[in-house]
Design an enzyme around this catalytic site. Structure first.
Site, PDB file in Angstrom:
ATOM      1  N   VAL A  22      16.146 -13.810  72.669  1.00  0.00           N
ATOM      2  CA  VAL A  22      17.269 -13.895  73.615  1.00  0.00           C
ATOM      3  C   VAL A  22      18.105 -12.609  73.682  1.00  0.00           C
ATOM      4  CG1 VAL A  22      17.505 -16.411  73.548  1.00  0.00           C
ATOM      5  CG2 VAL A  22      18.739 -15.026  71.866  1.00  0.00           C
ATOM      6  N   THR A  25      18.949  -8.833  68.473  1.00  0.00           N
ATOM      7  CA  THR A  25      18.909  -7.478  67.914  1.00  0.00           C
ATOM      8  C   THR A  25      19.675  -6.503  68.804  1.00  0.00           C
ATOM      9  OG1 THR A  25      16.786  -7.987  66.916  1.00  0.00           O
ATOM     10  CG2 THR A  25      17.338  -5.665  67.085  1.00  0.00           C
ATOM     11  N   ASP A  48      15.418 -10.135  59.435  1.00  0.00           N
ATOM     12  CA  ASP A  48      14.242 -10.664  60.108  1.00  0.00           C
ATOM     13  C   ASP A  48      13.008  -9.990  59.502  1.00  0.00           C
ATOM     14  OD1 ASP A  48      12.263 -11.396  61.825  1.00  0.00           O
ATOM     15  OD2 ASP A  48      13.334 -10.856  63.657  1.00  0.00           O
TER      16      ASP A  48
HETATM   17  N1  LIG Z   1      20.443  -8.061  79.096  1.00  0.00           N
HETATM   18  C1  LIG Z   1      19.190  -7.638  78.967  1.00  0.00           C
HETATM   19  N2  LIG Z   1      18.550  -7.050  80.012  1.00  0.00           N
HETATM   20  C2  LIG Z   1      17.288  -6.587  79.900  1.00  0.00           C
HETATM   21  N3  LIG Z   1      16.558  -6.667  78.769  1.00  0.00           N
HETATM   22  C3  LIG Z   1      17.136  -7.227  77.702  1.00  0.00           C
HETATM   23  C4  LIG Z   1      18.484  -7.738  77.726  1.00  0.00           C
HETATM   24  N4  LIG Z   1      18.752  -8.223  76.487  1.00  0.00           N
HETATM   25  C5  LIG Z   1      17.670  -8.031  75.744  1.00  0.00           C
HETATM   26  N5  LIG Z   1      16.694  -7.440  76.451  1.00  0.00           N
HETATM   27  C6  LIG Z   1      15.320  -7.096  76.038  1.00  0.00           C
HETATM   28  O1  LIG Z   1      14.674  -8.297  75.637  1.00  0.00           O
HETATM   29  C7  LIG Z   1      13.827  -8.075  74.533  1.00  0.00           C
HETATM   30  C8  LIG Z   1      14.268  -8.971  73.386  1.00  0.00           C
HETATM   31  O2  LIG Z   1      15.540  -8.530  72.956  1.00  0.00           O
HETATM   32  P1  LIG Z   1      15.927  -8.521  71.409  1.00  0.00           P
HETATM   33  O3  LIG Z   1      14.867  -7.881  70.606  1.00  0.00           O
HETATM   34  O4  LIG Z   1      17.302  -7.969  71.322  1.00  0.00           O
HETATM   35  O5  LIG Z   1      15.926 -10.093  71.173  1.00  0.00           O
HETATM   36  P2  LIG Z   1      15.900 -10.894  69.801  1.00  0.00           P
HETATM   37  O6  LIG Z   1      16.651 -12.145  70.070  1.00  0.00           O
HETATM   38  O7  LIG Z   1      16.389 -10.028  68.713  1.00  0.00           O
HETATM   39  O8  LIG Z   1      14.361 -11.191  69.625  1.00  0.00           O
HETATM   40  P3  LIG Z   1      13.628 -11.770  68.315  1.00  0.00           P
HETATM   41  O9  LIG Z   1      13.923 -13.234  68.302  1.00  0.00           O
HETATM   42  O10 LIG Z   1      12.201 -11.464  68.565  1.00  0.00           O
HETATM   43  O11 LIG Z   1      14.215 -11.051  67.143  1.00  0.00           O
HETATM   44  C9  LIG Z   1      13.937  -6.607  74.202  1.00  0.00           C
HETATM   45  O12 LIG Z   1      12.868  -5.940  74.825  1.00  0.00           O
HETATM   46  C10 LIG Z   1      15.263  -6.188  74.821  1.00  0.00           C
HETATM   47  O13 LIG Z   1      15.280  -4.831  75.190  1.00  0.00           O
HETATM   48 MG   LIG Z   2      15.483  -9.544  66.850  1.00  0.00          MG
END
Ligand SMILES: Nc1ncnc2c1ncn2[C@@H]1O[C@H](COP(=O)(O)OP(=O)(O)OP(=O)(O)O)[C@@H](O)[C@H]1O
Ligand SMILES: [Mg+2]
Length: 325
Positions: A22, A25, A48
């Site tokens: 979502v 990170t 993580d």
């Molecule tokens: N507002 C946004 N607009 C476009 N892309 C986004 C946005 N927020 C996050 N992303 C993209 O979505 C993907 C997932 O984001 P991120 O890694 O921050 O999520 P996460 O919740 O940490 O994932 P995980 O559960 O795998 O750790 C990444 O490629 C990030 O660049």
């Molecule tokens: Mg993450």
């Protein structure tokens, strides 16, 4: 209270969690940049096992040690914890003197029945989940030390985070049982040794275990204190994510972890020439309204989907400006 207000408080821990993919990170990284720019010495930590703060910053933090983040104003450090290399804390606390065989032979002496219950524990040392527990304990150590003003924790998806929240209790009870066991061995050995006129050396292990227990207790209190800790739930405006955020919120409440902030990320931006986008946006805004009603006492920050992946300091700063305005 907005995220900006939150960052102005003297928080020791900011935990960022939510469903997989979502934006946890990205949000944790953007928040850590904001804190460093505010003049706070900040450590961004990933618990993580599938680390991605290196990917998010497009820098390499995979060494398992605290690394200064270049290109950010102020003092920002990053750490991707490698669970395998954090086993030393408990090993150190238990010392080389812990001897399971010695303990078992003591257990077979008639009259030792009262201690039998705890001999189950030594059959599973380290117990399952210990690696993860020790990674977390390593972070909790910062609770009562001044090395960093604020620690931002980028957690793994929800299930993992919930396990993490149980860790202080898990460690506390495990260490409590180890202490009982060590005290028992130490007293019995002292008795036997003094009976044969031998010297009784002081057992450092007990002292170490007590110190570790104390540290965990301090950390637990810090995690429950809303002046020192805030959990930020990150979600996206879909029903699946909303349900998961609700479950996470309930769990946080059960563990007394302060949580007043929700970031709803990846809302479809307005684009009148794209009927698909407008339809998605309509759905997202309806779900956002549902989130506002489901969490009436939370501050809700919204972030629209960028037209490209958020990667590198420049993009993270853009995200920071949106969430901190
Ligand atoms: N507002 C946004 N607009 C476009 N892309 C986004 C946005 N927020 C996050 N992303 C993209 O979505 C993907 C997932 O984001 P991120 O890694 O921050 O999520 P996460 O919740 O940490 O994932 P995980 O559960 O795998 O750790 C990444 O490629 C990030 O660049
Ligand atoms: Mg993450």
């Amino acid at each position: 209270m907005t995220i900006k207000d939150l960052l102005e408080k003297d928080l020791k821990f900011i935990l960022v969690g939510g469903k997989g993919g979502v934006g946890k990170t990205s949000i944790a990284s953007a928040i850590s940049i904001a804190l460093a720019e505010e003049g706070k010495k900040t450590l961004l930590v990933s618990t993580d096992p599938a680390h991605s703060i290196s990917d998010s910053f497009d820098l390499d933090f995979s060494s398992g040690t605290v690394t200064k983040v270049k290109g950010v104003k102020g003092e920002l450090y990053a750490l991707e914890i490698n669970p395998e290399s954090t086993g030393d804390e408990l090993t150190k606390a238990l010392g080389d003197s812990f001897d399971a065989e010695q303990f078992s032979s003591l257990m077979s002496i008639p009259g030792m029945e009262a201690m039998r219950g705890i001999d189950q524990d030594i059959k599973s040392i380290p117990p399952p989940g210990m690696d993860e527990a020790l990674s977390f304990a390593k972070i909790l150590e910062y609770a009562d030390n001044e090395e960093f003003d604020t620690i931002v924790l980028d957690t793994a998806p929800t299930g993992h985070t919930l396990r993490l929240l149980n860790i202080p209790e898990f460690l506390d009870s495990f260490i409590g049982r180890m202490l009982k066991m060590k005290t028992f061995i130490s007293n019995t050995m002292a008795m036997i040794k003094s009976f044969f006129g031998g010297n009784v050396e002081k057992d450092r292990t007990i002292e170490n275990l007590e110190k570790l227990k104390e540290k965990i207790l301090v950390a637990r209190e810090t995690l429950m204190d809303e002046e020192k800790t805030q959990f930020i739930i990150v979600g996206i405006p879909t029903l699946m994510s909303i349900f998961e955020s609700e479950r996470l919120f309930e769990e946080l409440k059960e563990h007394y972890i302060p949580n007043r902030e929700i970031v709803v990320n990846q809302i479809n931006p307005e684009n009148k020439s794209c009927p698909y986008c407008m339809n998605r946006r309509k759905e997202h805004l309806a779900n956002l309204e549902y989130i506002r009603q489901a969490f009436p006492n939370h501050d809700i920050t919204t972030v629209e989907a960028f037209n490209q992946e958020i990667r590198g300091i420049k993009m993270l700063k853009k995200l920071k400006d949106i969430i901190c305005n």
